[in-house]
Design a protein around this motif. Structure first.
Motif, PDB file in Angstrom:
ATOM      1  N   LYS A 135       0.806  -1.220   0.000  1.00 12.53           N
ATOM      2  CA  LYS A 135       0.000   0.000   0.000  1.00 12.53           C
ATOM      3  C   LYS A 135       0.843   1.275   0.000  1.00 12.53           C
ATOM      4  O   LYS A 135       0.307   2.362   0.151  1.00 12.53           O
ATOM      5  N   THR A 226      -2.379   3.495  -8.631  1.00 14.61           N
ATOM      6  CA  THR A 226      -2.890   4.181  -7.441  1.00 14.61           C
ATOM      7  C   THR A 226      -4.277   3.660  -7.066  1.00 14.61           C
ATOM      8  O   THR A 226      -4.602   3.513  -5.875  1.00 14.61           O
ATOM      9  N   ARG A 230      -4.997   2.002  -3.373  1.00 14.20           N
ATOM     10  CA  ARG A 230      -6.057   2.429  -2.454  1.00 14.20           C
ATOM     11  C   ARG A 230      -7.041   1.297  -2.188  1.00 14.20           C
ATOM     12  O   ARG A 230      -7.566   1.159  -1.076  1.00 14.20           O
ATOM     13  N   ARG A 233      -5.869  -1.019   0.598  1.00 14.52           N
ATOM     14  CA  ARG A 233      -6.165  -0.551   1.955  1.00 14.52           C
ATOM     15  C   ARG A 233      -7.568  -0.981   2.387  1.00 14.52           C
ATOM     16  O   ARG A 233      -7.769  -1.477   3.497  1.00 14.52           O
TER      17      ARG A 233
END
Length: 363
Positions: A135, A226, A230, A233
């Motif tokens: 991450k 990206t 994300r 997470r």
């Protein structure tokens, strides 16, 4: 007949997926020429490499015990040339290298290492980490790469990418002429040049492996990376099992969907990092020249090629929102189609009950 073992230990992101798949596809034809690429039930030598390194990899460390010795037993039953290849072997510690070399006692061992310049390797390794549920933002990853030690490193990146360190660990006791460095050509080179360089390192005729591979370890763009970072997470908080992550995110979303998107913004090294990358390249080239090892290709391939002057740098941690939204929609469509094609659990339960009822009626 003597046995000559070519031990290809990496590095990752240097065309190894294509190389290993092409060797596997042409395994029978290569054997006719006395060149062996020993495999068992699996299509690569990943599991033996994982066993040698004694490290967890998505929970597989429990299942690979004895795989390295199993591979070595197959190697010892062969004569002629034998190729052992997996890129994670570059990370082996000194004691693991000793174990590997001891298991090859009696054979003539050649070490092969493939390398690519840092301007390409740093973004590629960052993306690879994201595909494995990490991450970390690109800026943080780059900062850690620049600040971490490159000799006897602890950071995974340098354990597999620090050319002098990897070759110093693996080449102890080998004459320089038995250590072969394959450089990855810069952009614009003929498509098969890297394959031909690998063939030269292994001492084989490219014509002995006529069937080409269509496999590659795909890259994705800045917005796509990206997005996945994300998503990682959120999925960690949601508790998605690693096996489901590999199937749904890495394979379906990344490889089959996002990697196919046209016009992606490439992840590149920021201009401010090029002087440092140039210094590292100078160190590597100085070490190579002083070592006397066999270079297949051109050491100039290891020098980072900056973007054209005036080209704006796209920060991969701050992609254009519209690109991220578009990538997210593609990912959602792929997941929705996967869900739609899955069997309905209620229908499965009904079918099981029906089968059980029929069995009872038949008693």
């Amino acid at each position: 007949m003597s046995r000559v073992v070519y031990l290809h230990v990496g590095a990752p992101k240097t065309g190894t997926t294509y190389l290993q798949d092409r060797l596997a596809l042409n395994k029978t034809e290569l054997a006719r020429h006395g060149v062996h690429y020993p495999l068992q039930l699996h299509a690569s030598q990943f599991r033996p490499a994982l066993d040698l390194l004694e490290m967890p990899w998505g929970g597989l460390h429990v299942d690979v015990d004895g795989e390295w010795e199993g591979l070595m037993n197959r190697v010892r039953r062969l004569n002629g040339k034998v190729i052992v290849s997996h890129e994670i072997l570059a990370a082996a510690r000194t004691n693991q290298v000793k174990r590997a070399m001891a298991s090859l006692e009696g054979a003539e061992v050649h070490l092969v290492y493939s390398a690519r310049d840092l301007a390409r390797q740093i973004p590629a390794e960052w993306q690879e980490g994201i595909k494995h549920q990490r991450k970390q933002a690109f800026a943080g990853f780059l900062s850690k790469v620049q600040s971490s030690r490159r000799t006897k490193p602890n950071m995974w990146f340098w354990r597999v990418q620090s050319l002098p360190d990897v070759l110093s660990r693996w080449s102890k006791g080998l004459p320089p002429e038995n250590v072969h460095l394959v450089t990855v050509p810069q952009a614009g080179a003929p498509r098969d040049l890297l394959w031909r360089r690998y063939c030269q390192a292994f001492g084989i005729d490219p014509a002995w492996a006529p069937e080409q591979s269509d496999r590659e370890n795909v890259s994705i763009g800045a917005a796509e990376t990206t997005l996945v970072r994300r998503l990682n997470r959120r999925l960690k908080d949601a508790g998605l099992p690693s096996e489901e992550y590999r199937r749904l995110v890495r394979e379906l979303v990344v490889h089959q969907t996002l990697a196919q998107r046209p016009g992606m913004t490439k992840v590149t090294l920021p201009p401010a990092a090029f002087p440092w990358a140039d210094e590292v390249a100078d160190e590597w080239i100085e070490w190579i020249v002083g070592s006397g090892i066999d270079v297949i290709g051109d050491v100039a391939d290891l020098r980072p090629v900056p973007t054209a002057p005036g080209t704006p740098w796209a920060n991969p941690d701050r992609p254009r929102r519209v690109e991220m939204v578009d990538a997210a929609l593609d990912a959602i469509v792929a997941l929705a189609m996967e869900a739609a094609n899955r069997p309905d659990p209620h229908e499965q339960i009904t079918a099981r009950i029906g089968r059980a009822a029929r069995r009872l009626r038949g008693q």
